[in-house]
Design a protein around this motif. Structure first.
Motif, mmCIF file in Angstrom:
data_model
loop_
_atom_site.group_PDB
_atom_site.id
_atom_site.type_symbol
_atom_site.label_atom_id
_atom_site.label_comp_id
_atom_site.label_asym_id
_atom_site.label_seq_id
_atom_site.Cartn_x
_atom_site.Cartn_y
_atom_site.Cartn_z
ATOM 1 N N ILE A 1 -31.902 -0.708 52.697
ATOM 2 C CA ILE A 1 -31.190 -1.066 51.471
ATOM 3 C C ILE A 1 -31.994 -0.492 50.314
ATOM 4 C CG2 ILE A 1 -30.327 -2.936 50.015
ATOM 5 C CD1 ILE A 1 -31.139 -3.805 53.535
ATOM 6 N N ARG A 2 -31.307 -0.028 49.293
ATOM 7 C CA ARG A 2 -31.985 0.587 48.160
ATOM 8 C C ARG A 2 -31.503 -0.027 46.844
ATOM 9 N NH1 ARG A 2 -34.652 1.797 51.869
ATOM 10 N NH2 ARG A 2 -35.100 3.894 52.694
ATOM 11 N N THR A 3 -32.425 -0.175 45.907
ATOM 12 C CA THR A 3 -32.057 -0.539 44.539
ATOM 13 C C THR A 3 -31.983 0.733 43.709
ATOM 14 O OG1 THR A 3 -34.383 -0.862 43.945
ATOM 15 C CG2 THR A 3 -33.162 -2.790 44.694
ATOM 16 N N THR A 4 -31.195 0.706 42.645
ATOM 17 C CA THR A 4 -31.029 1.875 41.791
ATOM 18 C C THR A 4 -31.583 1.602 40.393
ATOM 19 O OG1 THR A 4 -28.919 1.473 40.658
ATOM 20 C CG2 THR A 4 -28.807 2.161 42.976
ATOM 21 N N ALA A 5 -31.655 2.641 39.591
ATOM 22 C CA ALA A 5 -32.110 2.507 38.202
ATOM 23 C C ALA A 5 -30.984 2.090 37.265
ATOM 24 C CB ALA A 5 -32.719 3.820 37.722
ATOM 25 N N ASP A 6 -29.864 1.642 37.829
ATOM 26 C CA ASP A 6 -28.735 1.165 37.035
ATOM 27 C C ASP A 6 -28.287 -0.230 37.457
ATOM 28 O OD1 ASP A 6 -27.899 3.465 35.206
ATOM 29 O OD2 ASP A 6 -28.036 4.473 37.139
ATOM 30 N N GLN A 7 -29.228 -1.032 38.004
ATOM 31 C CA GLN A 7 -28.950 -2.410 38.388
ATOM 32 C C GLN A 7 -27.923 -2.506 39.523
ATOM 33 O OE1 GLN A 7 -27.899 -4.350 34.636
ATOM 34 N NE2 GLN A 7 -30.041 -4.538 34.056
ATOM 35 N N LYS A 8 -27.925 -1.520 40.404
ATOM 36 C CA LYS A 8 -26.999 -1.497 41.532
ATOM 37 C C LYS A 8 -27.790 -1.454 42.844
ATOM 38 C CE LYS A 8 -23.600 -0.852 38.501
ATOM 39 N NZ LYS A 8 -24.355 -0.702 37.258
ATOM 40 N N LEU A 9 -27.058 -1.527 43.986
ATOM 41 C CA LEU A 9 -27.680 -1.438 45.298
ATOM 42 C C LEU A 9 -26.914 -0.475 46.184
ATOM 43 C CD1 LEU A 9 -27.740 -4.914 44.648
ATOM 44 C CD2 LEU A 9 -29.578 -4.501 46.276
ATOM 45 N N ARG B 1 -41.875 -10.690 38.812
ATOM 46 C CA ARG B 1 -41.307 -9.371 39.076
ATOM 47 C C ARG B 1 -41.918 -8.798 40.354
ATOM 48 N NH1 ARG B 1 -41.893 -5.761 34.105
ATOM 49 N NH2 ARG B 1 -40.206 -7.111 33.380
ATOM 50 N N ILE B 2 -41.067 -8.452 41.280
ATOM 51 C CA ILE B 2 -41.488 -7.845 42.543
ATOM 52 C C ILE B 2 -41.271 -6.346 42.435
ATOM 53 C CG2 ILE B 2 -41.084 -7.767 45.036
ATOM 54 C CD1 ILE B 2 -39.858 -10.635 44.697
ATOM 55 N N ARG B 3 -42.334 -5.578 42.611
ATOM 56 C CA ARG B 3 -42.190 -4.126 42.473
ATOM 57 C C ARG B 3 -41.658 -3.536 43.778
ATOM 58 N NH1 ARG B 3 -47.190 -1.137 40.496
ATOM 59 N NH2 ARG B 3 -46.047 0.688 41.202
ATOM 60 N N ILE B 4 -40.684 -2.643 43.627
ATOM 61 C CA ILE B 4 -40.047 -2.000 44.777
ATOM 62 C C ILE B 4 -40.093 -0.495 44.511
ATOM 63 C CG2 ILE B 4 -37.973 -1.872 46.206
ATOM 64 C CD1 ILE B 4 -37.232 -4.663 45.074
ATOM 65 N N ASP B 5 -41.214 0.122 44.838
ATOM 66 C CA ASP B 5 -41.407 1.532 44.517
ATOM 67 C C ASP B 5 -40.408 2.398 45.275
ATOM 68 O OD1 ASP B 5 -44.180 1.852 42.893
ATOM 69 O OD2 ASP B 5 -44.233 0.116 44.218
ATOM 70 N N GLY B 6 -39.767 3.295 44.533
ATOM 71 C CA GLY B 6 -38.725 4.127 45.106
ATOM 72 C C GLY B 6 -37.451 3.374 45.428
ATOM 73 N N GLY B 7 -37.401 2.092 45.078
ATOM 74 C CA GLY B 7 -36.211 1.281 45.361
ATOM 75 C C GLY B 7 -35.977 1.037 46.836
ATOM 76 N N GLN B 8 -37.006 1.171 47.678
ATOM 77 C CA GLN B 8 -36.830 1.165 49.125
ATOM 78 C C GLN B 8 -37.114 -0.209 49.724
ATOM 79 O OE1 GLN B 8 -38.865 4.382 51.067
ATOM 80 N NE2 GLN B 8 -38.217 5.901 49.571
ATOM 81 N N LEU B 9 -36.117 -0.752 50.442
ATOM 82 C CA LEU B 9 -36.242 -2.053 51.089
ATOM 83 C C LEU B 9 -35.705 -1.982 52.517
ATOM 84 C CD1 LEU B 9 -34.897 -4.353 48.230
ATOM 85 C CD2 LEU B 9 -37.235 -4.419 49.137
ATOM 86 N N SER B 10 -36.378 -2.677 53.399
ATOM 87 C CA SER B 10 -35.836 -2.911 54.737
ATOM 88 C C SER B 10 -35.085 -4.238 54.727
ATOM 89 C CB SER B 10 -36.966 -2.967 55.761
ATOM 90 O OG SER B 10 -37.782 -4.111 55.525
ATOM 91 N N VAL B 11 -34.359 -4.512 55.795
ATOM 92 C CA VAL B 11 -33.674 -5.793 55.911
ATOM 93 C C VAL B 11 -34.681 -6.934 55.846
ATOM 94 C CG1 VAL B 11 -32.425 -7.279 57.532
ATOM 95 C CG2 VAL B 11 -31.616 -4.958 57.110
ATOM 96 N N ALA B 12 -35.802 -6.799 56.543
ATOM 97 C CA ALA B 12 -36.812 -7.862 56.540
ATOM 98 C C ALA B 12 -37.371 -8.089 55.145
ATOM 99 C CB ALA B 12 -37.940 -7.515 57.514
ATOM 100 N N GLN B 13 -37.593 -7.019 54.396
ATOM 101 C CA GLN B 13 -38.109 -7.164 53.035
ATOM 102 C C GLN B 13 -37.091 -7.835 52.125
ATOM 103 O OE1 GLN B 13 -39.105 -3.003 52.486
ATOM 104 N NE2 GLN B 13 -41.308 -3.438 52.581
ATOM 105 N N LEU B 14 -35.828 -7.407 52.219
ATOM 106 C CA LEU B 14 -34.804 -8.027 51.380
ATOM 107 C C LEU B 14 -34.650 -9.501 51.724
ATOM 108 C CD1 LEU B 14 -32.718 -7.635 49.162
ATOM 109 C CD2 LEU B 14 -31.056 -7.005 50.922
ATOM 110 N N ARG B 15 -34.718 -9.832 53.007
ATOM 111 C CA ARG B 15 -34.634 -11.243 53.406
ATOM 112 C C ARG B 15 -35.804 -12.044 52.847
ATOM 113 N NH1 ARG B 15 -32.644 -10.198 58.876
ATOM 114 N NH2 ARG B 15 -30.406 -10.545 58.724
ATOM 115 N N ALA B 16 -36.989 -11.460 52.869
ATOM 116 C CA ALA B 16 -38.148 -12.169 52.328
ATOM 117 C C ALA B 16 -37.962 -12.470 50.846
ATOM 118 C CB ALA B 16 -39.415 -11.350 52.559
ATOM 119 N N VAL B 17 -37.485 -11.476 50.084
ATOM 120 C CA VAL B 17 -37.218 -11.693 48.661
ATOM 121 C C VAL B 17 -36.161 -12.782 48.482
ATOM 122 C CG1 VAL B 17 -36.311 -10.635 46.559
ATOM 123 C CG2 VAL B 17 -37.883 -9.346 48.026
ATOM 124 N N ALA B 18 -35.109 -12.740 49.296
ATOM 125 C CA ALA B 18 -34.047 -13.738 49.209
ATOM 126 C C ALA B 18 -34.578 -15.137 49.503
ATOM 127 C CB ALA B 18 -32.930 -13.379 50.184
#
Length: 561
Positions: A383-391, A104-121
């Motif tokens: 890019i942001r994640t939500t508390a309802d499994q959305k982006l 599990r990767i924690r994403i506080d506040g649901g906040q991601l940059s493009v570079a962060q999302l790419r790293a996770v991908a």
């Protein structure tokens, strides 16, 4: 621990010794989990993972780390394939364990940059067999992770400012925040700075790395209350104070699982500059007074139920803050607002955000990589994640709204989803989870497709939440239709996967836990038929403007079966 001058009288609060409250002098561990934490802080296992386990392999892992301390870094062994739900509560943990991990990767506040999302991908595709789930806690979960690869995964995450520290375990887990913080036209205030301060001040601190159980936080100034403050252990909710200055209302003690409770308002007004200290005070009370003997009573909701909000506030102010908080207003909950931020909407700077829906949060590393590419190609680095499994993708100019919408839709990510795609969530389920009894993700995807065909023009925002066990990771008690996985008996007398049904749950203006109709269960195969039948009855019987949850309250049992 509270200072020696604490004003709370232990004689008035002293429970039987069996509750194991530290502040009352009961420090001896009363179960294996507490003994394990006393023997070694969960934060200490990271170096063993790097130096020993990743080099010597799975069989070298100390069981106390494997099924305990690894959680402090977001690692759970996943369920071994081929074990049916009837054996979930029968087999020993080592019999359920696979040799791979959920990470599990924690994403506080649901906040991601493009570079962060790419790293996770890239981690997903390289180390996790291209798996990824967006959770309803704004995290990303990967599967099929080998212990040998964890140090390389951590290094990649750290290179972009991400972490798995305290993503699980008896710790302060990810801090939920509104995905539109700082850009929403109607927000009360931007909570991003407070989320970052709590993270910087307290996450990974030994002061809070041994809590009685998990501790879930939300901090948001969202005007539609998208992080569901009602069911968090501690929640700071944006309000306008008595003098017109924005700040936070404080809630404590929400949680679901097998004994659901809504959080209690303490009635205080918290200034933004006070929030980190107040958060630490609430967490400290939980650490010191939380019930450590029985795991099922170790959440903070049981403490505040016994104490009440007034006493909790008194202890917080006198023993942990050393100052009084002023009284403040409650949030103004609008019963008509959706909380999920789906679709195209205007930002305060004149640009747009675009919210979109994967099916039940299930994506893949390849899909996350494509989302990063699409966002970047259309001028967004947020890019942001939500508390309802959305982006959500932020900062899209008017001329690029239709192009980005088209590309997201082509990728199977619905910007204008059906009611069922928008409103259906599912937990991990038996595919990977050792607690689960039934399959959920694929079942949820098929259910969406079935309902879209059977009820193509269904207009009402009815939520359907699917859970693989009683623990309610998918929030079944507060869904319009909540489905708790269990084995049921089919028409031929066979034990098969199915669900107990909860109906009419809600948060917000008319908060309530779902109604259980005696004996109401359905098999997994019969689920589409059941939901179609109930939704058609609702359409036939509902009054003008009546929501599904309101209809359920007055409906006859026969209409709900």
């Amino acid at each position: 621990m509270p200072p020696a001058s604490a004003t709370t009288d232990p004689k008035k609060t002293r429970p039987r010794k069996g509750e194991g409250q530290w502040a009352l002098g009961y420090r001896e561990p009363l179960n294996k989990n507490e003994e394990n934490k006393k023997n070694d802080d969960g934060l200490n296992c990271a170096q063993r993972i790097i130096d020993v386990y990743s080099k010597a392999g799975f069989d070298s892992i100390d069981p106390a780390d494997l099924r305990g301390r690894f959680r402090w870094y977001g690692l759970y062994t996943q369920r071994a394939p081929g074990i049916d739900g009837g054996k979930t509560a029968v087999l020993e943990p080592e019999e359920l364990d696979d040799r791979y991990f959920m990470l599990r990767i924690r994403i506080d506040g649901g906040q991601l940059s493009v570079a962060q999302l790419r790293a996770v991908a890239e981690i997903s595709t390289e180390y996790g067999r291209d798996t990824a789930d967006i959770t309803d806690r704004q995290n990303v979960q990967l599967h099929w992770v080998r212990i040998e690869d964890v140090p390389a995964i951590w290094e990649k995450l750290e290179s972009v400012g991400l972490s798995t520290t305290e993503a699980c375990g008896d710790t302060p887990r990810v801090i939920l925040g509104c995905p539109l913080a700082g850009i929403d036209v109607d927000e009360v205030l931007d909570a991003s700075e407070q989320i970052q301060q709590v993270y910087d001040d307290h996450i990974g601190s030994p002061l809070f790395s041994n809590l009685p159980r998990k501790f879930k936080s939300s901090i948001a100034g969202c005007s539609v209350y998208c992080v569901n403050h009602e069911i968090n252990d501690v929640a700071f909710v944006g309000v306008t104070g008595p003098d017109g200055t924005p700040g936070y209302d404080l809630f404590v003690g929400g949680g679901l699982s097998t004994n659901p409770m809504f959080a209690k308002r303490l009635g205080t007004f918290v200034r933004p500059d006070q929030l980190s200290d107040v958060w630490a005070g609430v967490c400290g009370i939980f650490r010191d007074y939380g019930y450590r003997r029985l795991r099922h009573r170790a959440r903070i909701k049981f403490l505040i139920k016994d104490w009440g909000p007034a006493k909790f506030r008194e202890v917080l102010e006198k023993d942990y803050l050393d100052y009084a908080l002023p009284d403040g207003p409650a949030p103004d909950l609008d019963p008509g607002l959706r909380r999920d931020h789906i679709g195209v909407h205007r930002q305060r700077d004149g640009r747009n955000y675009v919210g979109f829906a994967p099916k039940v949060g299930r994506v893949s590393g390849s899909t996350l990589s494509r989302i990063a590419d699409i966002a970047e190609a259309h001028g967004s680095d947020r890019i942001r994640t939500t508390a309802d499994q959305k982006l959500v993708v932020l900062d899209i100019t008017d001329d690029l709204v239709e192009p980005i919408t088209a590309q997201l839709e082509d990728a199977g990510l619905a910007v204008r989803p059906s009611v069922f795609r928008r409103q259906t969530m599912a937990c991990t389920g038996i595919e990977f989870c050792k607690l689960a009894i039934v399959e959920t993700k694929a079942r949820g995807e098929r259910l969406i497709e079935e309902l879209e065909q059977r009820l193509p023009d269904f207009p009402e925002p009815v939520s359907i939440n699917i859970n693989g066990c009683p623990n309610s990771c998918a929030r079944i008690q507060v869904a319009d239709i909540g489905l708790k996985g269990q084995l049921v008996t089919d028409d031929d007398g066979n034990h098969v996967e199915g669900f107990q049904v909860h109906l009419g749950g809600a948060m917000g203006h008319n908060a309530a836990f779902g109604r259980k109709v005696r004996g109401l269960k359905t098999t997994s195969e019969g689920l589409p038929d059941y939901i179609e039948r109930v939704l058609r009855r609702f359409q036939e019987q509902k009054a003008d403007g009546e929501a599904f949850a309101q209809w359920v309250v007055r409906a006859e049992d026969g209409d709900l079966s």
